[in-house]
Motif scaffolding. Sequence first.
Motif, PDB file in Angstrom:
ATOM      1  N   THR A 123       2.001  19.031 -33.465  1.00  0.00           N
ATOM      2  CA  THR A 123       2.765  19.596 -34.579  1.00  0.00           C
ATOM      3  C   THR A 123       2.541  18.762 -35.839  1.00  0.00           C
ATOM      4  N   ALA A 126      -0.947  19.369 -37.003  1.00  0.00           N
ATOM      5  CA  ALA A 126      -1.088  20.713 -37.574  1.00  0.00           C
ATOM      6  C   ALA A 126      -0.602  20.719 -39.021  1.00  0.00           C
ATOM      7  N   VAL A 127       0.514  20.051 -39.287  1.00  0.00           N
ATOM      8  CA  VAL A 127       1.066  20.041 -40.637  1.00  0.00           C
ATOM      9  C   VAL A 127       0.173  19.209 -41.568  1.00  0.00           C
ATOM     10  N   GLN A 128      -0.351  18.097 -41.062  1.00  0.00           N
ATOM     11  CA  GLN A 128      -1.298  17.305 -41.868  1.00  0.00           C
ATOM     12  C   GLN A 128      -2.549  18.118 -42.176  1.00  0.00           C
ATOM     13  N   MET A 130      -2.822  21.135 -42.657  1.00  0.00           N
ATOM     14  CA  MET A 130      -2.590  22.173 -43.670  1.00  0.00           C
ATOM     15  C   MET A 130      -2.775  21.633 -45.080  1.00  0.00           C
ATOM     16  N   ALA A 132      -0.766  18.880 -46.083  1.00  0.00           N
ATOM     17  CA  ALA A 132       0.576  18.451 -46.466  1.00  0.00           C
ATOM     18  C   ALA A 132       0.551  17.022 -46.998  1.00  0.00           C
ATOM     19  N   THR A 133       1.413  16.736 -47.975  1.00  0.00           N
ATOM     20  CA  THR A 133       1.617  15.352 -48.381  1.00  0.00           C
ATOM     21  C   THR A 133       2.565  14.720 -47.366  1.00  0.00           C
ATOM     22  N   ASP A 136       5.888  16.290 -47.731  1.00  0.00           N
ATOM     23  CA  ASP A 136       5.962  17.582 -47.029  1.00  0.00           C
ATOM     24  C   ASP A 136       6.156  17.356 -45.527  1.00  0.00           C
ATOM     25  N   PHE A 139       9.810  16.109 -44.858  1.00  0.00           N
ATOM     26  CA  PHE A 139      10.921  17.013 -45.145  1.00  0.00           C
ATOM     27  C   PHE A 139      10.740  18.417 -44.577  1.00  0.00           C
ATOM     28  N   ARG A 140       9.487  18.857 -44.430  1.00  0.00           N
ATOM     29  CA  ARG A 140       9.281  20.215 -43.919  1.00  0.00           C
ATOM     30  C   ARG A 140       9.017  20.246 -42.426  1.00  0.00           C
ATOM     31  N   ALA A 141       8.638  19.105 -41.831  1.00  0.00           N
ATOM     32  CA  ALA A 141       8.301  19.141 -40.408  1.00  0.00           C
ATOM     33  C   ALA A 141       9.094  18.125 -39.588  1.00  0.00           C
ATOM     34  N   PRO A 144      13.240  18.461 -39.859  1.00  0.00           N
ATOM     35  CA  PRO A 144      13.754  19.684 -39.214  1.00  0.00           C
ATOM     36  C   PRO A 144      13.490  19.711 -37.704  1.00  0.00           C
ATOM     37  N   GLU A 145      12.296  19.242 -37.283  1.00  0.00           N
ATOM     38  CA  GLU A 145      11.984  19.272 -35.854  1.00  0.00           C
ATOM     39  C   GLU A 145      12.846  18.297 -35.067  1.00  0.00           C
TER      40      GLU A 145
ATOM     41  N   PHE B  85      -4.555  24.231 -31.993  1.00  0.00           N
ATOM     42  CA  PHE B  85      -4.411  23.131 -31.041  1.00  0.00           C
ATOM     43  C   PHE B  85      -4.108  23.607 -29.622  1.00  0.00           C
ATOM     44  N   GLY B  89       1.155  23.305 -31.563  1.00  0.00           N
ATOM     45  CA  GLY B  89       1.619  22.572 -32.737  1.00  0.00           C
ATOM     46  C   GLY B  89       2.534  23.370 -33.638  1.00  0.00           C
TER      47      GLY B  89
END
Lengths: 221, 322
Positions: A123, A126-128, A130, A132-133, A136, A139-141, A144-145, B85, B89
Motif C-alpha cells: 500500500t 502503491a501510493v509512492q 503514484m 505522492a509527496t 500525501d 495524510f492520504r494513506a 487513514p489506514e 502489486f 496495495g
Amino acid sequence: MSGWFANVDWSEIGQACLDTLAMLGGSLLLTLALGLPLGVLLFLTSPGQVWQNRVVSGGLALAVNLLRSVPFIILLIVMIPLTVLLAGTSLGVAGAIPPLVVGAAPFFARLVETALREVDRNTIEAVQAMGATTRDLVFRALLPEALPGILAGATVTAIALVSFTAMAGAVGAGGLGDLAIRFGYQRFQTDVMLVTVALLLVLVQLLQMAGDRLVRHFTRR
Amino acid sequence: MIHLENVHKAFANGHAALAGVDLEIARGEVFGIIGRSGAGKSTLVRLLNGLERPTAGKVEIDGIALDGLSGEGLRALRRRVGMIFQNFGLLGSRTIFDNVALPLRIAGADKARIAARVPELLARVGLADHRAKYPAQLSGGQKQRVGIARALATDPDILLCDEATSALDPETTRSILALLGDLNRELGLTIVLITHEMEVVRQVCDRVAVLHAGRVVEAGSVADVFLRPRAAETRALIDEDGEDARPLAFDGPLARLTLQGDAVLQPVLTRIARETGTDFVILDGRIGRLRDASFGQLTLGLSGGNTEAALAALRQHGEVAA
C-alpha cells in the motif's frame, strides 16, 4: 447508608472528580498532539522508510525509551523545575499536566509507530508509485489506514493517564488519586478508598467503551 | 522505451540483488521477467519507477535517466508509470471510488475531472457497480481490477506488474491476464510483468527475460525462449510448468518436432505416416498457445518404413532436432 460511608465528603469527591477529569482531558489532548507527530517521525525515519535516517531514528528511540523507563513517580519529582517553568506551579491540575504529558507522549508515540508498521508494504509503495509527496503519503494513506490502530493506542494511553493522574495526586496534584491516598490509605478510611476506586473504575470503563466504539466505527472489514 | 545498462543493486547488508543487468524494452510490448524468488525480479521492477535506486549502471525511460531525478521530476515520471502489486496495495479505509481517485487527487485533478474519470476507469475493468464498496468486500480478482483501474488513472504509458497474479487462483489469473492483454492492445500500453510462473509468460507476454541470481541468463521472444531454451535455468522453469523432464525410453530413432503457426493445425503426422510407411510413437508433447500464436512440440519415436524420408518430410513442416 450514611453509616456505611460516614467518612465520605461528597462535595470533596465531586471536586476531586472534576480535578481528575481536567487533568485527564488536558494531558490527553497534549499527549495526542505531541505523540502523534513523534510517532509518525519514528516511523518515517526507521530503516526502509522514506526518511530513513539512522541518527535521527536512533536518537528519537533513545529519548523515547529513556522517558518510558523512568518510573512516573520519579519523573513527577525530577520534572518539578521544568513544570514550574511551563505551568507556573508544580501543584494542582496545572502542575500535573506537564509531567503527565512527558510521561505519556513517548508511550503513545510508540503505539502510533506500531500502528503505522501494520500498514501493508504494498500500500505504501502503491501510493509512492503514484507520485505522492511524503505529505500525501502521511495524510492520504498512512494516517487513514492506521486510524483504527491509532485510536486503540489513544484509548490505552488515556487509561494509562488515569492511573498516572492517581499517582500525581500523591505529590499534590489533587483529584481522586489524592483522596484515595490521603484519606483512604493514610487515615484508614476504607469507604473513601472504595468510592474513589469505584469512580476510577467507571472512568476507565467509559474510556474503554468509547475507544472500542471509535475503533469499530473506523474499521472497514 | 525502457533501457537498462549494466545495472547493479546491492543492499546495505551486502546482498547483491542485481549483478549487471542489461535490458531493452520496446514501446507497446508486453515484456515478462521470470525467475525464482530471490532472483532479483522485485528489485528490478522497482528500479523502473524509482522505488529502488541502482548502486551502479543506467536506467532510462524514454531517454530520461532516472538517477538524475528527484522531487517533482521523479513524481512526474511516476505519474507516467503505473504499478500493480501482488497484495494489491489498496487502501482498506477508502471506498473503491476513492482508491481509484487517489492518484488523480495527488496529481491535483479537480473534482469534475475525478467525477468523470473514475467511473470510466471502473467501467473499463468491469467494476462499475462496486464504487461505493470497501476493498474488504471484494474478491482477490476484483481487488486486482481496482489496482489496475487505479494504476491507469493518470494515463500512464507503462504499467509495471509485480507478481500481480501470484495471489490469485488459476481462473482469476487468466481473466486478469486477458484484461492486461486487452489494455496492451487497445491503449498501446507497455507492460512489464514479473512472475515466477511460466504459464503467465506464455499467456500474455511478447518477449521474456529469465533472471537468475541477479543476472539475465536468457532473453528473447517468448516462442524462442519457451520452445528453444538455451539456459539450464530456463529449462528448469519450463519443466515446472506441468512437464515431466524425464524422457520415456524408446528403442529406435527419435525426433523432436517443433511446429508454429498454421502447421499446428495440419494433419502432419498421419500424412507422413501414410506416405513413408513410418509409424510415429508420441513420447512427450505439448500443444497450445503463446499469447495469440499456436505452437506444438512433440518428441516422436520412429518405427519402420523409410525413416530417413519421414524425417525429411517432418522438416518441411517444422524444426526437427534429433
